[in-house]
Design an enzyme around this catalytic site. Structure first.
Site, PDB file in Angstrom:
ATOM      1  N   ASP A 277      82.598  13.524  64.550  1.00 28.25           N
ATOM      2  CA  ASP A 277      81.586  14.487  64.985  1.00 28.25           C
ATOM      3  C   ASP A 277      81.055  14.031  66.335  1.00 28.25           C
ATOM      4  O   ASP A 277      81.338  12.904  66.771  1.00 28.25           O
ATOM      5  CB  ASP A 277      80.445  14.603  63.971  1.00 28.25           C
TER       6      ASP A 277
ATOM      7  N   ASP B 219      82.325  25.899  62.962  1.00 25.66           N
ATOM      8  CA  ASP B 219      81.654  27.000  63.652  1.00 25.66           C
ATOM      9  C   ASP B 219      82.571  28.221  63.653  1.00 25.66           C
ATOM     10  O   ASP B 219      83.708  28.147  64.110  1.00 25.66           O
ATOM     11  CB  ASP B 219      81.333  26.580  65.092  1.00 25.66           C
TER      12      ASP B 219
ATOM     13  N   LYS C 184      81.602  36.077  67.676  1.00 27.25           N
ATOM     14  CA  LYS C 184      81.870  37.082  68.702  1.00 27.25           C
ATOM     15  C   LYS C 184      83.347  37.071  69.088  1.00 27.25           C
ATOM     16  O   LYS C 184      83.956  36.013  69.239  1.00 27.25           O
ATOM     17  CB  LYS C 184      81.004  36.828  69.932  1.00 27.25           C
TER      18      LYS C 184
ATOM     19  N   ASP D 232      82.240  30.014  54.897  1.00 25.26           N
ATOM     20  CA  ASP D 232      81.525  31.126  54.272  1.00 25.26           C
ATOM     21  C   ASP D 232      81.552  32.348  55.177  1.00 25.26           C
ATOM     22  O   ASP D 232      80.840  33.317  54.914  1.00 25.26           O
ATOM     23  CB  ASP D 232      80.077  30.717  53.953  1.00 25.26           C
TER      24      ASP D 232
ATOM     25  N   THR E 252      77.653  21.679  50.239  1.00 23.91           N
ATOM     26  CA  THR E 252      77.061  21.175  51.471  1.00 23.91           C
ATOM     27  C   THR E 252      75.821  21.986  51.849  1.00 23.91           C
ATOM     28  O   THR E 252      75.572  23.075  51.314  1.00 23.91           O
ATOM     29  CB  THR E 252      78.063  21.268  52.634  1.00 23.91           C
ATOM     30  N   ARG E 253      75.067  21.434  52.777  1.00 22.99           N
ATOM     31  CA  ARG E 253      73.871  22.127  53.258  1.00 22.99           C
ATOM     32  C   ARG E 253      74.250  23.468  53.885  1.00 22.99           C
ATOM     33  O   ARG E 253      73.581  24.487  53.662  1.00 22.99           O
ATOM     34  CB  ARG E 253      73.146  21.240  54.276  1.00 22.99           C
ATOM     35  N   PHE E 254      75.326  23.481  54.670  1.00 25.60           N
ATOM     36  CA  PHE E 254      75.764  24.726  55.296  1.00 25.60           C
ATOM     37  C   PHE E 254      76.205  25.727  54.235  1.00 25.60           C
ATOM     38  O   PHE E 254      75.956  26.926  54.357  1.00 25.60           O
ATOM     39  CB  PHE E 254      76.908  24.451  56.268  1.00 25.60           C
ATOM     40  N   GLU E 255      76.852  25.243  53.187  1.00 31.49           N
ATOM     41  CA  GLU E 255      77.279  26.132  52.112  1.00 31.49           C
ATOM     42  C   GLU E 255      76.075  26.752  51.421  1.00 31.49           C
ATOM     43  O   GLU E 255      76.052  27.947  51.126  1.00 31.49           O
ATOM     44  CB  GLU E 255      78.129  25.358  51.121  1.00 31.49           C
TER      45      GLU E 255
END
Length: 302
Positions: A158, A208, A212, A244, A281-284
């Site tokens: 990362d 990410d 767009k 997602d 995960t947090r994003f999930e």
């Protein structure tokens, strides 16, 4: 647990226990925005020269490590080509705990992706099989997977310094010694620093989506990316993606299915159930709260 978005995070005023990278560097070097102000009576040329010198100091500042002995700001430097990237390093605040972890543990468990050497993964992970994870966010899920499976090494990549420090701290507190944190561009890592057939798997969770249309070229999962991945994966190694974002899931499925070096492990040729080893995960959680459907894709290297 995602690639870093193009828009950097703008830090607000420093809170107790945190340090903004720009502020830390400026105070350490004595260089501040005031340096760009020309003294009264200066000519236009003198003022322009002063501004240019100030900008150059700021440029060098951005390239310096945020912490002595810690992750470099631009580890590969200018010796690699300019190209469209799927991420952008963010200048966000680092807590005192994250800073402590970086200062203590980076020399032992951290490495910069400089593109100047081939990693000896057997030596780096004491002979463990190694899975590469690209984009781990704040590292909570990565730390949990490392603790749950100490027999597998995780090379976690990362560019977000607070996340790097957080993952190091989580692994240290859990007693996990099977995590290494790599700082920089995963493409350079794959292309320059990994030996053929050296990885036992690849994980890309919630990258990410670049929603767009004009930004779709920035998405990580592309045919060219898979061309880099295939040679460094062992036969039978699994590439595991999760998202997602429905349109990105569809693109992932299309691109992976079309690639001749990968085969879908799902019998129906579609998405796979979430494996038990992948924690939520947090994003999930954020996506599920918004009503998003999460898709997992598991493809084997053939």
């Amino acid at each position: 647990m995602s690639e870093q978005p193009l828009n950097p995070t703008t830090a607000a005023a420093s809170e107790p226990g945190t340090a903004d990278a720009t502020t830390v560097h400026a105070s350490a070097t004595g260089s501040t925005a005031a340096d760009a102000t020309a003294p009264a009576g200066s000519t236009a040329d003198e003022a322009a020269a002063l501004r240019a010198a100030s900008f150059e100091r700021a440029r060098r500042l951005r390239q310096e490590p945020r912490f002595p002995g810690g992750p470099a700001a631009d580890p590969a430097g200018s010796h690699h080509e300019r190209r469209i990237r799927s991420f952008q390093p963010r200048r966000s605040r680092v807590t005192t705990g994250q800073q402590d972890a970086l200062e203590r543990l980076w020399p032992k468990w951290g490495l910069d992706i400089d593109g100047r050497r081939v990693l000896d993964l057997a030596d780096l992970f004491d002979g463990l099989p190694v899975v590469l994870e690209i984009g781990f966010g704040m590292g909570e899920a990565t730390a949990q997977m490392a603790a749950d499976d100490p027999g597998t090494g995780i090379l976690a990549v990362d560019v977000h310094t607070p996340g790097q420090g957080n993952l190091l701290g989580l692994a240290d507190r859990a007693g996990s010694t099977n995590v290494r944190v790599a700082n920089g561009d995963a493409v350079i890592l794959l292309r320059e620093m990994l030996a053929p057939a050296s990885l036992d798997g690849l994980r890309v969770y919630f990258p990410d989506p670049w929603p767009k249309a004009r930004h779709h070229k920035r998405r990580l999962i592309q045919p060219e990316f898979l061309d880099l991945v295939a040679p460094v994966l062992k036969p039978g190694a699994i590439i595991h993606c999760a998202t997602d974002w429905e349109p990105y899931a569809e693109q992932m499925l299309e691109v992976l299915t079309a690639h001749p070096r990968f085969e879908n492990t799902a019998a129906d040729g579609g998405y796979a159930p979430r494996p038990a080893f992948r924690p939520l995960t947090r994003f999930e959680g954020q996506g599920l709260d918004k009503g998003h459907v999460v898709h997992d894709l598991l493809f084997a290297r053939i």
